[in-house]
Design an enzyme around this catalytic site. Structure first.
Site, PDB file in Angstrom:
ATOM      1  N   TYR A  12     110.671  62.329  58.911  1.00  0.00           N
ATOM      2  CA  TYR A  12     110.977  61.174  58.043  1.00  0.00           C
ATOM      3  C   TYR A  12     109.941  61.017  56.909  1.00  0.00           C
ATOM      4  O   TYR A  12     110.255  61.201  55.731  1.00  0.00           O
ATOM      5  CB  TYR A  12     111.049  59.942  58.942  1.00  0.00           C
ATOM      6  CG  TYR A  12     111.175  58.615  58.255  1.00  0.00           C
ATOM      7  CD1 TYR A  12     112.073  58.415  57.202  1.00  0.00           C
ATOM      8  CD2 TYR A  12     110.406  57.526  58.684  1.00  0.00           C
ATOM      9  CE1 TYR A  12     112.196  57.172  56.598  1.00  0.00           C
ATOM     10  CE2 TYR A  12     110.537  56.286  58.094  1.00  0.00           C
ATOM     11  CZ  TYR A  12     111.420  56.113  57.045  1.00  0.00           C
ATOM     12  OH  TYR A  12     111.535  54.882  56.466  1.00  0.00           O
ATOM     13  N   ILE A  13     108.690  60.714  57.263  1.00  0.00           N
ATOM     14  CA  ILE A  13     107.681  60.468  56.219  1.00  0.00           C
ATOM     15  C   ILE A  13     107.271  61.797  55.575  1.00  0.00           C
ATOM     16  O   ILE A  13     107.063  61.883  54.367  1.00  0.00           O
ATOM     17  CB  ILE A  13     106.459  59.729  56.804  1.00  0.00           C
ATOM     18  CG1 ILE A  13     106.926  58.475  57.559  1.00  0.00           C
ATOM     19  CG2 ILE A  13     105.483  59.341  55.702  1.00  0.00           C
ATOM     20  CD1 ILE A  13     105.852  57.810  58.404  1.00  0.00           C
ATOM     21  N   LEU A  34     111.094  71.851  64.104  1.00  0.00           N
ATOM     22  CA  LEU A  34     112.441  71.258  64.145  1.00  0.00           C
ATOM     23  C   LEU A  34     112.780  70.672  65.509  1.00  0.00           C
ATOM     24  O   LEU A  34     113.952  70.488  65.826  1.00  0.00           O
ATOM     25  CB  LEU A  34     113.520  72.267  63.691  1.00  0.00           C
ATOM     26  CG  LEU A  34     113.394  72.745  62.235  1.00  0.00           C
ATOM     27  CD1 LEU A  34     114.551  73.695  61.893  1.00  0.00           C
ATOM     28  CD2 LEU A  34     113.385  71.577  61.248  1.00  0.00           C
ATOM     29  N   ASN A  92     101.289  67.795  72.224  1.00  0.00           N
ATOM     30  CA  ASN A  92     101.874  67.980  70.892  1.00  0.00           C
ATOM     31  C   ASN A  92     100.983  67.386  69.797  1.00  0.00           C
ATOM     32  O   ASN A  92     100.680  68.058  68.808  1.00  0.00           O
ATOM     33  CB  ASN A  92     103.256  67.318  70.856  1.00  0.00           C
ATOM     34  CG  ASN A  92     104.005  67.655  69.588  1.00  0.00           C
ATOM     35  OD1 ASN A  92     104.341  68.812  69.343  1.00  0.00           O
ATOM     36  ND2 ASN A  92     104.241  66.658  68.750  1.00  0.00           N
ATOM     37  N   TYR A 141     100.168  57.292  72.927  1.00  0.00           N
ATOM     38  CA  TYR A 141     100.440  57.652  71.524  1.00  0.00           C
ATOM     39  C   TYR A 141      99.237  57.305  70.652  1.00  0.00           C
ATOM     40  O   TYR A 141      98.718  58.154  69.918  1.00  0.00           O
ATOM     41  CB  TYR A 141     101.705  56.925  71.027  1.00  0.00           C
ATOM     42  CG  TYR A 141     101.857  57.001  69.534  1.00  0.00           C
ATOM     43  CD1 TYR A 141     102.064  58.233  68.904  1.00  0.00           C
ATOM     44  CD2 TYR A 141     101.756  55.863  68.734  1.00  0.00           C
ATOM     45  CE1 TYR A 141     102.172  58.313  67.524  1.00  0.00           C
ATOM     46  CE2 TYR A 141     101.869  55.928  67.369  1.00  0.00           C
ATOM     47  CZ  TYR A 141     102.071  57.159  66.753  1.00  0.00           C
ATOM     48  OH  TYR A 141     102.169  57.241  65.397  1.00  0.00           O
ATOM     49  N   ARG A 220     105.277  42.189  62.101  1.00  0.00           N
ATOM     50  CA  ARG A 220     104.845  43.528  61.711  1.00  0.00           C
ATOM     51  C   ARG A 220     104.734  43.609  60.193  1.00  0.00           C
ATOM     52  O   ARG A 220     105.337  42.827  59.471  1.00  0.00           O
ATOM     53  CB  ARG A 220     105.856  44.598  62.174  1.00  0.00           C
ATOM     54  CG  ARG A 220     105.972  44.744  63.681  1.00  0.00           C
ATOM     55  CD  ARG A 220     104.740  45.415  64.275  1.00  0.00           C
ATOM     56  NE  ARG A 220     104.818  45.549  65.719  1.00  0.00           N
ATOM     57  CZ  ARG A 220     104.407  44.599  66.583  1.00  0.00           C
ATOM     58  NH1 ARG A 220     103.909  43.461  66.147  1.00  0.00           N
ATOM     59  NH2 ARG A 220     104.493  44.804  67.878  1.00  0.00           N
ATOM     60  N   GLY A 283     103.467  46.901  75.697  1.00  0.00           N
ATOM     61  CA  GLY A 283     102.596  47.464  74.659  1.00  0.00           C
ATOM     62  C   GLY A 283     102.828  46.911  73.270  1.00  0.00           C
ATOM     63  O   GLY A 283     102.250  47.413  72.307  1.00  0.00           O
TER      64      GLY A 283
HETATM   65  N1  UDP Z   1     112.125  45.552  68.208  1.00  0.00           N
HETATM   66  C1  UDP Z   1     113.104  44.813  68.860  1.00  0.00           C
HETATM   67  N2  UDP Z   1     114.227  45.475  69.310  1.00  0.00           N
HETATM   68  C2  UDP Z   1     114.417  46.812  69.132  1.00  0.00           C
HETATM   69  C3  UDP Z   1     113.409  47.554  68.466  1.00  0.00           C
HETATM   70  C4  UDP Z   1     112.285  46.888  68.022  1.00  0.00           C
HETATM   71  O1  UDP Z   1     112.974  43.607  69.041  1.00  0.00           O
HETATM   72  O2  UDP Z   1     115.447  47.346  69.577  1.00  0.00           O
HETATM   73  C5  UDP Z   1     110.918  44.863  67.751  1.00  0.00           C
HETATM   74  C6  UDP Z   1     109.654  45.392  68.429  1.00  0.00           C
HETATM   75  O3  UDP Z   1     109.401  44.673  69.622  1.00  0.00           O
HETATM   76  C7  UDP Z   1     108.587  45.129  67.355  1.00  0.00           C
HETATM   77  C8  UDP Z   1     109.359  45.259  66.048  1.00  0.00           C
HETATM   78  O4  UDP Z   1     110.741  45.138  66.384  1.00  0.00           O
HETATM   79  O5  UDP Z   1     108.105  43.818  67.467  1.00  0.00           O
HETATM   80  C9  UDP Z   1     109.145  46.599  65.369  1.00  0.00           C
HETATM   81  O6  UDP Z   1     109.359  47.618  66.333  1.00  0.00           O
HETATM   82  P1  UDP Z   1     109.472  49.152  65.942  1.00  0.00           P
HETATM   83  O7  UDP Z   1     109.820  49.907  67.199  1.00  0.00           O
HETATM   84  O8  UDP Z   1     110.374  49.305  64.767  1.00  0.00           O
HETATM   85  O9  UDP Z   1     108.027  49.540  65.446  1.00  0.00           O
HETATM   86  P2  UDP Z   1     106.586  49.421  66.172  1.00  0.00           P
HETATM   87  O10 UDP Z   1     106.052  48.078  65.783  1.00  0.00           O
HETATM   88  O11 UDP Z   1     106.777  49.599  67.628  1.00  0.00           O
HETATM   89  O12 UDP Z   1     105.809  50.530  65.543  1.00  0.00           O
END
Ligand code: UDP
Length: 328
Positions: A12-13, A34, A92, A141, A220, A283
């Site tokens: 993606y990025i 890939l 990885n 991660y 976020r 997490g």
């Molecule tokens: N989130 C959610 N439902 C989903 C996927 C994500 O509520 O199906 C919430 C997640 O808990 C976080 C925010 O959306 O607070 C962004 O999550 P994402 O997985 O996109 O990115 P992250 O912050 O984990 O890098």
């Protein structure tokens, strides 16, 4: 014209950055195994299918392609998966990066831009988060990236390897200039999942609405992938011009809650998002927002996509395009 190896350039990025490099008179050469990237993102870029842990092949490639500098994206990125199978992430992400460092040392390449993550901060004491905040990942991660950051510190000190570490916040959106967008399999990220919910009518689960935030959902910092790609090109040019090593947060400095994002999606698509409220996801810190003033000051970077509406709109254009033309 600098010759730049882009690892993970089919992802993606990575693909957004590789295409931007090409449009800026750099010569990107992509390596990707890939396993998670897509060949259709390459669109004519020079490409070698290779896993980074093949140090010998990688060193030969660096020499044969006369590479000047490396931008290293190739990594697994799912926090949840990393808690179920940490070994995948250390093999990885960490061992793959160590192999790359070994190959670069052999080929005498001393410039590297590295994809790191806000996950290195774990659950921060305060937001916005500056780079000197405590490094305390709460997932394998995040740890897999911290270990590489530590190695880069020592490689700088004793090997003369100059690196810029970019700690990404929430990358999202799609570049209108390139036929690229976010297509992880399975998708775990909020914006593409919300758009899929609109397109399919299948509800998305919101992971918790009882966080200590104004509306109870997580906050976020959503950064558009084009702005992120620009940061990589600036970082690369800075190193090539002789700049020293550094680590920078890459975010916009604006925090948006899950409910804010839902509202933006409804605004852009003109449709209601079907959703249910579920339990918290393990997490997930309540709030992650970048202090990216160092990146702005040092590299002259400025985010162009500062409105959530614009970010979601770019992702929506891509989501609609990819539902009408089958992907590989
Ligand atoms: N989130 C959610 N439902 C989903 C996927 C994500 O509520 O199906 C919430 C997640 O808990 C976080 C925010 O959306 O607070 C962004 O999550 P994402 O997985 O996109 O990115 P992250 O912050 O984990 O890098």
């Amino acid at each position: 014209m600098p010759r730049v190896l882009v690892t993970g350039g089919a992802g993606y990025i990575g693909s957004h950055t590789a295409h931007l490099l090409r449009s800026r008179d750099h010569h990107p050469v992509v390596v990707d195994d890939l396993s998670r990237g897509h060949a259709h993102n390459l669109d004519g870029l020079p490409f070698h299918r290779l896993n980074l842990r093949d140090t010998r092949a990688l060193a030969s490639l660096l020499k044969n392609e006369a590479i000047d500098a490396v931008i290293h994206f190739a990594a697994f990125i799912a926090v949840g998966e990393s808690t179920r199978a940490p070994e995948l992430y250390f093999a990885n992400n960490t061992a793959g990066s160590f192999s790359l460092l070994e190959a670069m040392a052999e080929a005498r390449i001393s410039r590297l831009v590295f994809s790191s993550t806000a996950a290195v901060y774990g659950d921060p004491d305060a937001v916005p988060i500056p780079e000197h905040a405590r490094i305390a990942p709460v997932s394998p991660y995040g740890e897999s990236k911290v270990m590489v950051e530590r190695a880069l510190y020592w490689m700088d000190k004793f090997r003369g390897l100059r690196s810029i570490v970019l700690r990404y916040f929430n990358a999202c959106g799609a570049d209108p200039e390139f036929p690229l967008g976010e297509e992880h399999d399975p998708e775990t990220h909020l914006i593409p999942l919300l758009l899929q919910a609109v397109l399919t009518g299948r509800p998305i689960t919101i992971f918790g609405d009882d966080y200590p935030t104004p509306d109870g959902t997580c906050i976020r910092d959503y950064i558009h992938v084009r702005d992120l790609a620009e940061a990589h090109v600036l970082a690369l040019d800075y190193l090539i011009a002789g700049g020293p090593s550094g680590a920078f947060n890459a975010g916009t400095g604006a925090g948006h809650s899950v409910r804010d994002v839902i509202r933006a999606v409804e605004d852009v698509t003109g449709a209601k998002v079907p959703y249910t409220i579920g339990p918290r996801r393990a997490g997930d810190p309540p709030s992650l927002v970048a202090d990216s003033s160092a990146l702005q000051r040092t590299l002259g970077w400025r985010p162009r996509y500062t409105s959530l509406h614009e970010i979601v709109d770019s992702a929506w254009r891509f989501a609609r395009r990819s539902t009408t033309s089958p992907a590989e």
